[in-house]
Design a protein around this motif. Structure first.
Motif, PDB file in Angstrom:
ATOM      1  N   SER A 156       0.829  -1.203   0.000  1.00  0.00           N
ATOM      2  CA  SER A 156       0.000   0.000   0.000  1.00  0.00           C
ATOM      3  C   SER A 156       0.864   1.254   0.000  1.00  0.00           C
ATOM      4  O   SER A 156       1.836   1.342   0.764  1.00  0.00           O
ATOM      5  N   GLU A 172       5.143  -3.139  -8.654  1.00  0.00           N
ATOM      6  CA  GLU A 172       4.141  -3.852  -9.465  1.00  0.00           C
ATOM      7  C   GLU A 172       4.791  -4.516 -10.671  1.00  0.00           C
ATOM      8  O   GLU A 172       4.527  -5.689 -10.977  1.00  0.00           O
ATOM      9  N   ASP A 183      -1.069  -7.798  -4.536  1.00  0.00           N
ATOM     10  CA  ASP A 183      -2.156  -6.834  -4.464  1.00  0.00           C
ATOM     11  C   ASP A 183      -1.504  -5.507  -4.085  1.00  0.00           C
ATOM     12  O   ASP A 183      -1.220  -5.249  -2.918  1.00  0.00           O
ATOM     13  N   ARG A 185      -1.654  -1.361  -4.218  1.00  0.00           N
ATOM     14  CA  ARG A 185      -2.611  -0.276  -4.413  1.00  0.00           C
ATOM     15  C   ARG A 185      -2.012   1.050  -3.963  1.00  0.00           C
ATOM     16  O   ARG A 185      -1.320   1.124  -2.941  1.00  0.00           O
ATOM     17  N   THR A 186      -2.307   2.084  -4.728  1.00  0.00           N
ATOM     18  CA  THR A 186      -1.905   3.446  -4.386  1.00  0.00           C
ATOM     19  C   THR A 186      -3.166   4.251  -4.110  1.00  0.00           C
ATOM     20  O   THR A 186      -4.061   4.319  -4.957  1.00  0.00           O
ATOM     21  N   TYR A 187      -3.228   4.878  -2.935  1.00  0.00           N
ATOM     22  CA  TYR A 187      -4.409   5.628  -2.525  1.00  0.00           C
ATOM     23  C   TYR A 187      -4.269   7.092  -2.911  1.00  0.00           C
ATOM     24  O   TYR A 187      -3.345   7.778  -2.465  1.00  0.00           O
ATOM     25  N   GLU A 188      -5.186   7.559  -3.734  1.00  0.00           N
ATOM     26  CA  GLU A 188      -5.076   8.879  -4.344  1.00  0.00           C
ATOM     27  C   GLU A 188      -5.013  10.019  -3.330  1.00  0.00           C
ATOM     28  O   GLU A 188      -4.262  10.963  -3.486  1.00  0.00           O
ATOM     29  N   ASP A 218      -9.002   0.744   4.464  1.00  0.00           N
ATOM     30  CA  ASP A 218      -9.056  -0.115   3.286  1.00  0.00           C
ATOM     31  C   ASP A 218      -7.781  -0.941   3.167  1.00  0.00           C
ATOM     32  O   ASP A 218      -7.833  -2.128   2.795  1.00  0.00           O
ATOM     33  N   SER A 219      -6.647  -0.350   3.496  1.00  0.00           N
ATOM     34  CA  SER A 219      -5.391  -1.099   3.464  1.00  0.00           C
ATOM     35  C   SER A 219      -5.415  -2.244   4.463  1.00  0.00           C
ATOM     36  O   SER A 219      -5.026  -3.373   4.133  1.00  0.00           O
ATOM     37  N   ARG A 222      -7.484  -5.112   3.159  1.00  0.00           N
ATOM     38  CA  ARG A 222      -6.773  -5.909   2.162  1.00  0.00           C
ATOM     39  C   ARG A 222      -5.685  -6.763   2.794  1.00  0.00           C
ATOM     40  O   ARG A 222      -5.504  -7.936   2.421  1.00  0.00           O
TER      41      ARG A 222
END
Length: 232
Positions: A156, A172, A183, A185-188, A218-219, A222
């Motif tokens: 994350s 990635e 998995d 993910r980058t949170y805007e 959310d992190s 996941r």
């Protein structure tokens, strides 16, 4: 549980914090790696959260007296970027100690925050971890080479984190090439340290740091789902 001492590199010992689930084990384990501020209230809270989810969580104090105060802190930071140093032996010693406990199943994950996120990646490629969760951690420049053999990764990052620009994309790409389950993910809306609550939030937010409830929750969702799949 209060602080305890666990084995470290070279036959010495390192201080650590252990969070134990309620009920009767054995439980899978997680090694929790500190941020740049050491094993403080935030990191202990992360270990407690993992314990509440059913994981035996140990947090070794990577800043040790062996290095001599500030010299030790500097040495740990150098190890994160160079990929070398006794800190890796200490992380492995924590994993072995945790896996060997009667109340542990022997299946171990690793999670890290900030500085610890970088170590969670490198250590997961070297040692017998079943899953790795780096949070806004440094990704090595030659990630494909440094991470060869790594276990599944749930990572994350924050889009406003200028210090790690390009790192999530590099991670990635490397994991895709290596064929590793992932998995990422980058949170805007989030910056660096979005899991951490600081006393001076108004001072650090202009620096692209600070707690972000939506990204953090959310992190965690996941991470726990990923650990549930790979550590159960």
């Amino acid at each position: 549980m209060p602080d305890l001492h666990i084995p470290a590199a070279g036959g010495s010992h390192q201080e650590a914090y252990l969070a134990t689930p309620s009920g009767t084990g054995p439980w899978p384990g997680v090694v929790v790696l500190q941020d740049a501020f050491g094993v403080g209230q935030n990191i202990r809270a992360h270990a407690d959260r993992l314990a509440a989810a059913g994981y035996l969580a140990v947090t070794p104090k990577l800043y040790t007296p062996r290095g001599g105060g500030i010299r030790c802190v500097a040495a740990v930071f150098r190890s994160m970027t160079s990929g070398q140093g006794p800190v890796f032996d200490d992380i492995e010693a924590a994993r072995v100690w945790l896996a060997g406990r009667d109340d542990c199943t022997g299946r171990i994950g690793v999670i890290g925050f900030c500085q610890g996120g970088g170590f969670a990646l490198l250590a997961a490629a070297r040692y017998d971890f079943a899953a790795s969760a780096p949070n806004y951690g440094h990704v090595p420049t030659d990630a494909e080479r440094e991470l060869e053999g790594i276990c599944p990764v749930v990572g994350s990052f924050g889009a406003k984190d200028a210090s790690l620009k390009g790192h999530p994309e590099r991670l990635e790409a490397a994991l895709t090439t290596l064929g590793v389950e992932k998995d990422i993910r980058t949170y805007e809306g989030a910056g660096h340290s979005f899991h951490e609550r600081f006393y001076a939030e108004s001072l650090i937010r202009p620096l692209g740091m600070g707690y972000d409830a939506a990204a953090s929750e959310d992190s965690w969702r996941r991470v726990l789902a990923f650990f549930g799949e790979h550590l159960a």
